[in-house]
Design a protein around this motif. Structure first.
Motif, PDB file in Angstrom:
ATOM      1  N   ASP A  57      49.758   5.433 -27.818  1.00 19.19           N
ATOM      2  CA  ASP A  57      48.573   5.475 -29.072  1.00 19.19           C
ATOM      3  C   ASP A  57      48.026   4.328 -29.253  1.00 19.19           C
ATOM      4  OD1 ASP A  57      46.989   6.392 -30.973  1.00 19.19           O
ATOM      5  OD2 ASP A  57      48.794   7.318 -32.124  1.00 19.19           O
ATOM      6  N   ILE A  58      46.738   3.904 -28.497  1.00 18.07           N
ATOM      7  CA  ILE A  58      46.427   2.459 -28.681  1.00 18.07           C
ATOM      8  C   ILE A  58      44.761   2.898 -29.258  1.00 18.07           C
ATOM      9  CG2 ILE A  58      45.450   0.767 -27.467  1.00 18.07           C
ATOM     10  CD1 ILE A  58      47.735   1.157 -25.382  1.00 18.07           C
ATOM     11  N   PRO A  59      44.522   2.152 -30.243  1.00 14.27           N
ATOM     12  CA  PRO A  59      43.206   2.171 -30.802  1.00 14.27           C
ATOM     13  C   PRO A  59      42.060   1.575 -29.739  1.00 14.27           C
ATOM     14  CG  PRO A  59      44.775   1.414 -32.450  1.00 14.27           C
ATOM     15  CD  PRO A  59      45.394   1.466 -31.261  1.00 14.27           C
ATOM     16  N   LEU A  60      41.081   2.430 -29.652  1.00 15.27           N
ATOM     17  CA  LEU A  60      40.128   1.847 -28.795  1.00 15.27           C
ATOM     18  C   LEU A  60      38.699   1.375 -29.518  1.00 15.27           C
ATOM     19  CD1 LEU A  60      40.186   4.674 -26.035  1.00 15.27           C
ATOM     20  CD2 LEU A  60      41.189   2.521 -26.021  1.00 15.27           C
ATOM     21  N   GLY A  61      38.921   1.093 -30.671  1.00 10.55           N
ATOM     22  CA  GLY A  61      37.865   0.367 -31.397  1.00 10.55           C
ATOM     23  C   GLY A  61      36.692   1.332 -31.982  1.00 10.55           C
ATOM     24  N   ASN A  62      36.586   2.549 -31.415  1.00 11.74           N
ATOM     25  CA  ASN A  62      35.369   3.351 -31.863  1.00 11.74           C
ATOM     26  C   ASN A  62      35.943   4.842 -32.481  1.00 11.74           C
ATOM     27  OD1 ASN A  62      36.702   4.734 -29.937  1.00 11.74           O
ATOM     28  ND2 ASN A  62      34.599   4.839 -28.547  1.00 11.74           N
ATOM     29  N   GLY A  63      37.372   4.598 -32.968  1.00 13.43           N
ATOM     30  CA  GLY A  63      37.576   5.877 -33.627  1.00 13.43           C
ATOM     31  C   GLY A  63      38.515   6.625 -32.507  1.00 13.43           C
ATOM     32  N   ASP A  64      38.329   6.455 -31.225  1.00 14.16           N
ATOM     33  CA  ASP A  64      39.100   7.160 -30.447  1.00 14.16           C
ATOM     34  C   ASP A  64      40.209   6.455 -29.938  1.00 14.16           C
ATOM     35  OD1 ASP A  64      37.271   9.072 -30.304  1.00 14.16           O
ATOM     36  OD2 ASP A  64      36.185   8.233 -28.490  1.00 14.16           O
ATOM     37  N   ARG A  65      41.321   7.061 -29.354  1.00 16.09           N
ATOM     38  CA  ARG A  65      42.487   6.222 -29.034  1.00 16.09           C
ATOM     39  C   ARG A  65      42.933   6.626 -27.421  1.00 16.09           C
ATOM     40  NH1 ARG A  65      44.632   9.279 -33.850  1.00 16.09           N
ATOM     41  NH2 ARG A  65      46.512   9.724 -32.772  1.00 16.09           N
ATOM     42  N   TRP A  66      43.547   5.785 -26.983  1.00 16.67           N
ATOM     43  CA  TRP A  66      44.393   5.901 -25.516  1.00 16.67           C
ATOM     44  C   TRP A  66      45.631   6.587 -25.912  1.00 16.67           C
ATOM     45  CZ3 TRP A  66      43.169   6.217 -20.483  1.00 16.67           C
ATOM     46  CH2 TRP A  66      44.333   6.309 -19.714  1.00 16.67           C
ATOM     47  N   LEU A  67      45.701   8.168 -25.794  1.00 17.95           N
ATOM     48  CA  LEU A  67      46.870   8.586 -26.516  1.00 17.95           C
ATOM     49  C   LEU A  67      47.460   9.500 -25.294  1.00 17.95           C
ATOM     50  CD1 LEU A  67      48.423   9.812 -29.024  1.00 17.95           C
ATOM     51  CD2 LEU A  67      46.659  11.386 -29.407  1.00 17.95           C
ATOM     52  N   THR A  68      48.681   9.062 -25.007  1.00 19.69           N
ATOM     53  CA  THR A  68      49.373   9.817 -23.828  1.00 19.69           C
ATOM     54  C   THR A  68      50.472  10.218 -24.536  1.00 19.69           C
ATOM     55  OG1 THR A  68      50.476   7.945 -23.020  1.00 19.69           O
ATOM     56  CG2 THR A  68      48.266   8.574 -22.108  1.00 19.69           C
ATOM     57  N   VAL A  69      51.145  11.201 -23.830  1.00 18.35           N
ATOM     58  CA  VAL A  69      52.528  11.966 -23.914  1.00 18.35           C
ATOM     59  C   VAL A  69      53.201  12.357 -22.917  1.00 18.35           C
ATOM     60  CG1 VAL A  69      52.059  13.011 -26.257  1.00 18.35           C
ATOM     61  CG2 VAL A  69      51.650  14.435 -24.117  1.00 18.35           C
ATOM     62  N   VAL A  70      54.425  12.420 -22.552  1.00 21.01           N
ATOM     63  CA  VAL A  70      55.313  12.419 -21.519  1.00 21.01           C
ATOM     64  C   VAL A  70      56.099  13.591 -21.724  1.00 21.01           C
ATOM     65  CG1 VAL A  70      54.680  10.208 -20.526  1.00 21.01           C
ATOM     66  CG2 VAL A  70      56.851  10.536 -21.883  1.00 21.01           C
ATOM     67  N   SER A  71      56.741  14.144 -20.651  1.00 20.31           N
ATOM     68  CA  SER A  71      57.685  15.054 -20.600  1.00 20.31           C
ATOM     69  C   SER A  71      59.050  14.230 -21.203  1.00 20.31           C
ATOM     70  CB  SER A  71      57.916  15.708 -19.585  1.00 20.31           C
ATOM     71  OG  SER A  71      59.396  16.356 -19.195  1.00 20.31           O
ATOM     72  N   PRO A  72      59.987  14.893 -22.033  1.00 21.81           N
ATOM     73  CA  PRO A  72      61.382  14.338 -22.300  1.00 21.81           C
ATOM     74  C   PRO A  72      62.278  14.188 -21.239  1.00 21.81           C
ATOM     75  CG  PRO A  72      61.238  16.291 -23.438  1.00 21.81           C
ATOM     76  CD  PRO A  72      59.733  15.922 -22.843  1.00 21.81           C
ATOM     77  N   GLU A  73      61.898  14.980 -20.230  1.00 21.44           N
ATOM     78  CA  GLU A  73      62.860  15.290 -18.911  1.00 21.44           C
ATOM     79  C   GLU A  73      62.346  14.312 -18.163  1.00 21.44           C
ATOM     80  OE1 GLU A  73      62.335  19.277 -17.951  1.00 21.44           O
ATOM     81  OE2 GLU A  73      62.667  19.959 -19.851  1.00 21.44           O
ATOM     82  N   ARG A  74      61.199  13.656 -18.064  1.00 25.58           N
ATOM     83  CA  ARG A  74      60.724  12.694 -17.076  1.00 25.58           C
ATOM     84  C   ARG A  74      59.811  11.685 -17.870  1.00 25.58           C
ATOM     85  NH1 ARG A  74      59.014  16.424 -11.873  1.00 25.58           N
ATOM     86  NH2 ARG A  74      61.005  16.935 -11.588  1.00 25.58           N
TER      87      ARG A  74
END
Length: 130
Positions: A31-48
């Protein structure tokens, strides 16, 4: 070469983070702010946890909104998630308030079900059979 990320457009990244982690059970990876209000937001499976990251992309670009709306209105899933036991996953998610638009359905060599991710998308669950 490997697939490291798969993206899905979301209308509100904060809401998407909550839904995908708290309701669906994915794990926050970035969850990384990109400076314009948007974010680099990723999720992963708890199994992988080191597997493919699902990028929850903002619809700040009008083209993204057009694509997302067209898929949703046409009943076309924006992503597909694989499960080992579709009936059990359906019950778990329904108990958490997830709205399914298609109940578990036999589709030949697979069983499928679709749900509304509350972020502007239909998502398909799939269990391969046999």
């Amino acid at each position: 070469m490997i697939i490291g990320h798969a993206g899905i457009f979301v209308q509100d990244q904060s809401h998407a983070r909550q839904f995908y982690t708290e309701t669906l059970g994915f794990v926050l990876k970035h969850d990384i702010p990109l400076g314009n209000g948007d974010r680099w937001l990723t999720v992963v499976s708890p199994e992988r946890p080191d597997g493919v990251e699902l990028l929850l992309e903002p619809t700040s670009n009008p083209v993204a909104t057009t694509i997302q709306n067209a898929l949703f209105e046409s009943g076309v899933p924006a992503q597909m998630f694989t499960v080992d036991n579709l009936d059990a996953e359906y019950e778990r998610m329904a108990a958490r308030g997830v709205e399914f638009t298609m109940q578990p359905t036999d589709a030949g060599s697979a069983k499928i079900a679709d749900f509304n991710d509350t972020c502007g998308n239909l998502i398909r669950l799939m269990q391969m059979l046999g």
